[in-house]
Design a protein around this motif. Structure first.
Motif, PDB file in Angstrom:
ATOM      1  N   GLN A 204       0.840  -1.196   0.000  1.00  0.00           N
ATOM      2  CA  GLN A 204       0.000   0.000   0.000  1.00  0.00           C
ATOM      3  C   GLN A 204       0.874   1.244   0.000  1.00  0.00           C
ATOM      4  OE1 GLN A 204      -3.519   0.593  -0.148  1.00  0.00           O
ATOM      5  NE2 GLN A 204      -2.519   2.557  -0.571  1.00  0.00           N
ATOM      6  N   GLU A 205       0.644   2.127  -0.951  1.00  0.00           N
ATOM      7  CA  GLU A 205       1.402   3.371  -1.058  1.00  0.00           C
ATOM      8  C   GLU A 205       0.775   4.439  -0.164  1.00  0.00           C
ATOM      9  OE1 GLU A 205       4.308   5.418  -3.894  1.00  0.00           O
ATOM     10  OE2 GLU A 205       3.745   3.315  -3.824  1.00  0.00           O
ATOM     11  N   PHE A 206       1.634   5.192   0.557  1.00  0.00           N
ATOM     12  CA  PHE A 206       1.166   6.277   1.426  1.00  0.00           C
ATOM     13  C   PHE A 206       1.827   7.589   1.021  1.00  0.00           C
ATOM     14  CE2 PHE A 206       0.621   2.449   3.963  1.00  0.00           C
ATOM     15  CZ  PHE A 206      -0.629   2.627   4.537  1.00  0.00           C
ATOM     16  N   HIS A 207       1.044   8.653   0.972  1.00  0.00           N
ATOM     17  CA  HIS A 207       1.553  10.021   0.836  1.00  0.00           C
ATOM     18  C   HIS A 207       1.376  10.688   2.196  1.00  0.00           C
ATOM     19  CE1 HIS A 207       0.811  10.411  -3.830  1.00  0.00           C
ATOM     20  NE2 HIS A 207       1.581   9.379  -3.497  1.00  0.00           N
ATOM     21  N   TRP A 208       2.488  10.927   2.898  1.00  0.00           N
ATOM     22  CA  TRP A 208       2.420  11.387   4.280  1.00  0.00           C
ATOM     23  C   TRP A 208       2.889  12.840   4.352  1.00  0.00           C
ATOM     24  CZ3 TRP A 208       4.991   8.110   8.738  1.00  0.00           C
ATOM     25  CH2 TRP A 208       4.506   8.559   9.976  1.00  0.00           C
ATOM     26  N   PHE A 209       2.005  13.740   4.771  1.00  0.00           N
ATOM     27  CA  PHE A 209       2.320  15.168   4.841  1.00  0.00           C
ATOM     28  C   PHE A 209       2.706  15.537   6.267  1.00  0.00           C
ATOM     29  CE2 PHE A 209       0.012  14.654   0.991  1.00  0.00           C
ATOM     30  CZ  PHE A 209       0.522  15.612   0.129  1.00  0.00           C
ATOM     31  N   LEU A 210       3.920  16.110   6.400  1.00  0.00           N
ATOM     32  CA  LEU A 210       4.508  16.374   7.711  1.00  0.00           C
ATOM     33  C   LEU A 210       5.015  17.810   7.794  1.00  0.00           C
ATOM     34  CD1 LEU A 210       6.480  13.025   7.819  1.00  0.00           C
ATOM     35  CD2 LEU A 210       4.670  13.628   9.423  1.00  0.00           C
ATOM     36  N   GLY A 211       4.730  18.458   8.908  1.00  0.00           N
ATOM     37  CA  GLY A 211       5.105  19.849   9.070  1.00  0.00           C
ATOM     38  C   GLY A 211       6.583  20.087   9.281  1.00  0.00           C
ATOM     39  N   ASP A 212       7.337  19.047   9.652  1.00  0.00           N
ATOM     40  CA  ASP A 212       8.746  19.261  10.004  1.00  0.00           C
ATOM     41  C   ASP A 212       9.724  18.742   8.959  1.00  0.00           C
ATOM     42  OD1 ASP A 212       8.176  16.630  10.414  1.00  0.00           O
ATOM     43  OD2 ASP A 212       9.034  16.508  12.431  1.00  0.00           O
ATOM     44  N   ILE A 213       9.267  18.440   7.735  1.00  0.00           N
ATOM     45  CA  ILE A 213      10.215  18.079   6.682  1.00  0.00           C
ATOM     46  C   ILE A 213      10.181  19.149   5.591  1.00  0.00           C
ATOM     47  CG2 ILE A 213       9.883  15.622   7.158  1.00  0.00           C
ATOM     48  CD1 ILE A 213       8.630  15.453   4.325  1.00  0.00           C
ATOM     49  N   LYS A 214      11.295  19.313   4.909  1.00  0.00           N
ATOM     50  CA  LYS A 214      11.447  20.415   3.959  1.00  0.00           C
ATOM     51  C   LYS A 214      11.320  19.983   2.501  1.00  0.00           C
ATOM     52  CE  LYS A 214      12.258  23.196   7.377  1.00  0.00           C
ATOM     53  NZ  LYS A 214      11.159  24.074   7.816  1.00  0.00           N
ATOM     54  N   THR A 215      11.691  18.739   2.195  1.00  0.00           N
ATOM     55  CA  THR A 215      11.673  18.299   0.802  1.00  0.00           C
ATOM     56  C   THR A 215      11.002  16.937   0.681  1.00  0.00           C
ATOM     57  OG1 THR A 215      13.885  17.306   1.038  1.00  0.00           O
ATOM     58  CG2 THR A 215      13.765  19.554   0.173  1.00  0.00           C
ATOM     59  N   LYS A 216      10.366  16.727  -0.445  1.00  0.00           N
ATOM     60  CA  LYS A 216       9.702  15.460  -0.732  1.00  0.00           C
ATOM     61  C   LYS A 216      10.727  14.341  -0.874  1.00  0.00           C
ATOM     62  CE  LYS A 216       7.146  13.329  -4.567  1.00  0.00           C
ATOM     63  NZ  LYS A 216       6.519  13.599  -5.878  1.00  0.00           N
ATOM     64  N   GLN A 217      10.455  13.188  -0.248  1.00  0.00           N
ATOM     65  CA  GLN A 217      11.344  12.034  -0.398  1.00  0.00           C
ATOM     66  C   GLN A 217      10.546  10.740  -0.294  1.00  0.00           C
ATOM     67  OE1 GLN A 217      14.056  11.428   3.015  1.00  0.00           O
ATOM     68  NE2 GLN A 217      13.104  13.221   3.962  1.00  0.00           N
ATOM     69  N   LYS A 218      10.925   9.769  -1.122  1.00  0.00           N
ATOM     70  CA  LYS A 218      10.227   8.485  -1.138  1.00  0.00           C
ATOM     71  C   LYS A 218      11.135   7.417  -0.546  1.00  0.00           C
ATOM     72  CE  LYS A 218       8.022   5.165  -4.298  1.00  0.00           C
ATOM     73  NZ  LYS A 218       6.943   4.814  -3.359  1.00  0.00           N
ATOM     74  N   LEU A 219      10.637   6.717   0.457  1.00  0.00           N
ATOM     75  CA  LEU A 219      11.362   5.615   1.092  1.00  0.00           C
ATOM     76  C   LEU A 219      10.422   4.420   1.163  1.00  0.00           C
ATOM     77  CD1 LEU A 219      13.104   7.551   4.033  1.00  0.00           C
ATOM     78  CD2 LEU A 219      14.170   6.752   1.918  1.00  0.00           C
ATOM     79  N   GLY A 220      10.653   3.445   0.309  1.00  0.00           N
ATOM     80  CA  GLY A 220       9.791   2.276   0.270  1.00  0.00           C
ATOM     81  C   GLY A 220       8.390   2.645  -0.171  1.00  0.00           C
ATOM     82  N   ASN A 221       7.402   2.236   0.624  1.00  0.00           N
ATOM     83  CA  ASN A 221       6.001   2.494   0.251  1.00  0.00           C
ATOM     84  C   ASN A 221       5.468   3.822   0.778  1.00  0.00           C
ATOM     85  OD1 ASN A 221       6.058   1.556   2.946  1.00  0.00           O
ATOM     86  ND2 ASN A 221       3.923   0.907   2.839  1.00  0.00           N
ATOM     87  N   ILE A 222       6.354   4.647   1.379  1.00  0.00           N
ATOM     88  CA  ILE A 222       5.936   5.945   1.930  1.00  0.00           C
ATOM     89  C   ILE A 222       6.636   7.079   1.186  1.00  0.00           C
ATOM     90  CG2 ILE A 222       5.772   7.402   3.980  1.00  0.00           C
ATOM     91  CD1 ILE A 222       6.026   4.864   5.677  1.00  0.00           C
ATOM     92  N   THR A 223       5.857   8.027   0.694  1.00  0.00           N
ATOM     93  CA  THR A 223       6.414   9.280   0.176  1.00  0.00           C
ATOM     94  C   THR A 223       6.124  10.367   1.193  1.00  0.00           C
ATOM     95  OG1 THR A 223       5.986   8.575  -2.101  1.00  0.00           O
ATOM     96  CG2 THR A 223       6.483  10.899  -1.752  1.00  0.00           C
ATOM     97  N   TYR A 224       7.194  10.971   1.717  1.00  0.00           N
ATOM     98  CA  TYR A 224       7.076  12.017   2.726  1.00  0.00           C
ATOM     99  C   TYR A 224       7.018  13.377   2.022  1.00  0.00           C
ATOM    100  CZ  TYR A 224       8.763   8.241   5.733  1.00  0.00           C
ATOM    101  OH  TYR A 224       8.919   7.045   6.389  1.00  0.00           O
ATOM    102  N   TYR A 225       6.014  14.174   2.375  1.00  0.00           N
ATOM    103  CA  TYR A 225       5.835  15.491   1.770  1.00  0.00           C
ATOM    104  C   TYR A 225       5.879  16.579   2.836  1.00  0.00           C
ATOM    105  CZ  TYR A 225       3.813  13.434  -2.549  1.00  0.00           C
ATOM    106  OH  TYR A 225       3.593  12.752  -3.718  1.00  0.00           O
ATOM    107  N   PRO A 226       6.471  17.738   2.523  1.00  0.00           N
ATOM    108  CA  PRO A 226       6.233  18.905   3.385  1.00  0.00           C
ATOM    109  C   PRO A 226       4.789  19.362   3.206  1.00  0.00           C
ATOM    110  CG  PRO A 226       7.528  19.516   1.450  1.00  0.00           C
ATOM    111  CD  PRO A 226       7.366  18.029   1.384  1.00  0.00           C
ATOM    112  N   VAL A 227       4.276  20.090   4.184  1.00  0.00           N
ATOM    113  CA  VAL A 227       2.892  20.574   4.072  1.00  0.00           C
ATOM    114  C   VAL A 227       2.865  21.689   3.033  1.00  0.00           C
ATOM    115  CG1 VAL A 227       0.960  21.644   5.263  1.00  0.00           C
ATOM    116  CG2 VAL A 227       2.358  19.933   6.429  1.00  0.00           C
ATOM    117  N   ASN A 228       2.287  21.365   1.894  1.00  0.00           N
ATOM    118  CA  ASN A 228       2.258  22.258   0.748  1.00  0.00           C
ATOM    119  C   ASN A 228       0.877  22.150   0.103  1.00  0.00           C
ATOM    120  OD1 ASN A 228       2.469  22.310  -2.393  1.00  0.00           O
ATOM    121  ND2 ASN A 228       4.187  23.570  -1.712  1.00  0.00           N
ATOM    122  N   GLN A 229       0.225  23.284  -0.111  1.00  0.00           N
ATOM    123  CA  GLN A 229      -1.151  23.272  -0.586  1.00  0.00           C
ATOM    124  C   GLN A 229      -1.308  22.560  -1.928  1.00  0.00           C
ATOM    125  OE1 GLN A 229      -4.138  25.837   0.956  1.00  0.00           O
ATOM    126  NE2 GLN A 229      -4.407  23.648   0.767  1.00  0.00           N
TER     127      GLN A 229
END
Length: 329
Positions: A204-229
């Motif tokens: 299962q792929e997840f797009h996870w929006f987090l207030g404390d990260i600055k740049t988008k990065q994909k690690l395995g099934n999780i893509t971490y995003y900064p909070v961006n409209q």
């Protein structure tokens, strides 16, 4: 006409709503914004003329409020000073989206105002509440930013002065798709509280929006995003479902798009418990505590076909015209 608009910046929802309203408000006059609080992580494209630390929210590690930290950061004398100093008599209309300093300033300066926002809907006893009411929670909702007039926003029209949610243009005009991913927006949770559960579902792929990260990065099934409209809008429009808190704006947008929702209200946050009660009545699954079985909860949620109710978007021109027409009545 000069318009003063107070925004409670304890989260991104109030700011997102103000940004959507701003072009419509400009048709009625010149708008100055007052932003109170320091929790927002959203880029702000508004003419903010006045700012205050106000009353900000702080979270515990995994989904709760840190009341001790909240209390430590309240500066009542400073807030009183700011309330006295706000030049409200220079404005023709005062709009308050749940800010206590502006509410106090109106009382001290004997200036009229209207509360426009989600919290205004709780003036009505018909707006859903949890089975166990909180006296403190009810007091805060009704008196924290009280005003002589109220225009409430909610999922359904629970009372005569309650109107539909303000949905961003990008969401209203979107062509929703299901690209299979799950969008995640849970600002009250640290990464460590949820990451294991998401990793336990490698397909299962997840797009996870987090207030404390600055740049988008994909690690395995999780893509971490900064909070961006823009990124969040795109993820939500094309997701299979969203895991989010018990706020108002994000669930409202997801409902409008007919997306699958799993709501996790912030613990001991009465407004979110009220929202969760409303969502449950609409058939949306709600989880009140996240534990070691969270991956199983997600799997069950994904495998259960839960039809989402259809909600309307606010007719902003009509709502604002009503606000200005009745402001001084």
């Amino acid at each position: 006409m000069k318009i003063f608009y107070a925004i409670q910046a304890t989260g991104n929802g109030h700011i997102s709503r103000a940004m959507q309203l701003y072009p419509y408000l400009q048709k009625f006059g010149e708008v100055d914004f007052f932003m109170s609080g320091s929790n927002a992580s959203l880029a702000i494209d508004l003419p903010v003329k006045f700012k205050s630390q106000g009353c900000s929210l702080f979270y515990s590690k995994c989904g709760g409020l840190d009341y001790w930290k909240i209390a430590k950061n309240i500066r009542p004398l400073q807030m009183l000073k700011e309330a006295k100093a706000l030049p409200l008599k220079d404005y023709d209309v005062i709009i308050n989206d749940f800010d206590s300093i502006t509410s106090l300033a109106c009382k001290l300066q004997k200036v009229h105002s209207v509360q426009l926002g989600h919290q205004a809907s709780f003036v009505s006893k018909h707006t859903p509440r949890p089975d166990k009411k909180s006296i403190m929670g009810e007091t805060i909702l009704k008196h924290y930013a009280s005003a002589p007039k109220n225009i409430g926003l909610h999922f359904e029209k629970y009372d005569s002065f309650i109107v539909p949610p303000i949905i961003k243009e990008e969401i209203q005009q979107a062509n929703p798709k299901d690209l299979g991913h799950i969008s995640v927006y849970l600002p009250s949770f640290d990464v460590s509280c949820l990451e294991k559960a998401f990793r336990s579902l490698p397909n299962q792929e997840f797009h996870w929006f987090l207030g404390d990260i600055k740049t988008k990065q994909k690690l395995g099934n999780i893509t971490y995003y900064p909070v961006n409209q823009a990124d969040f809008n795109e993820s939500l429009i094309n997701c299979h479902g969203i895991i989010t808190g018990g706020g108002f704006e994000t669930p409202a947008e997801a409902l409008f798009l007919r997306k699958k929702i799993l709501s996790i209200p912030i613990q001991n946050h009465y407004e979110q418990e009220c929202n969760a009660a409303a969502l449950k009545k609409m058939g949306v699954p709600v989880v009140y505590e996240v534990g070691d079985d969270f991956d199983t909860i997600i799997q069950n949620w994904l495998s259960t076909d839960t039809p989402m109710p259809l909600i309307q978007a606010n007719d902003i021109n009509t709502t604002l015209q009503y606000l200005f027409d009745t402001y001084k009545d």
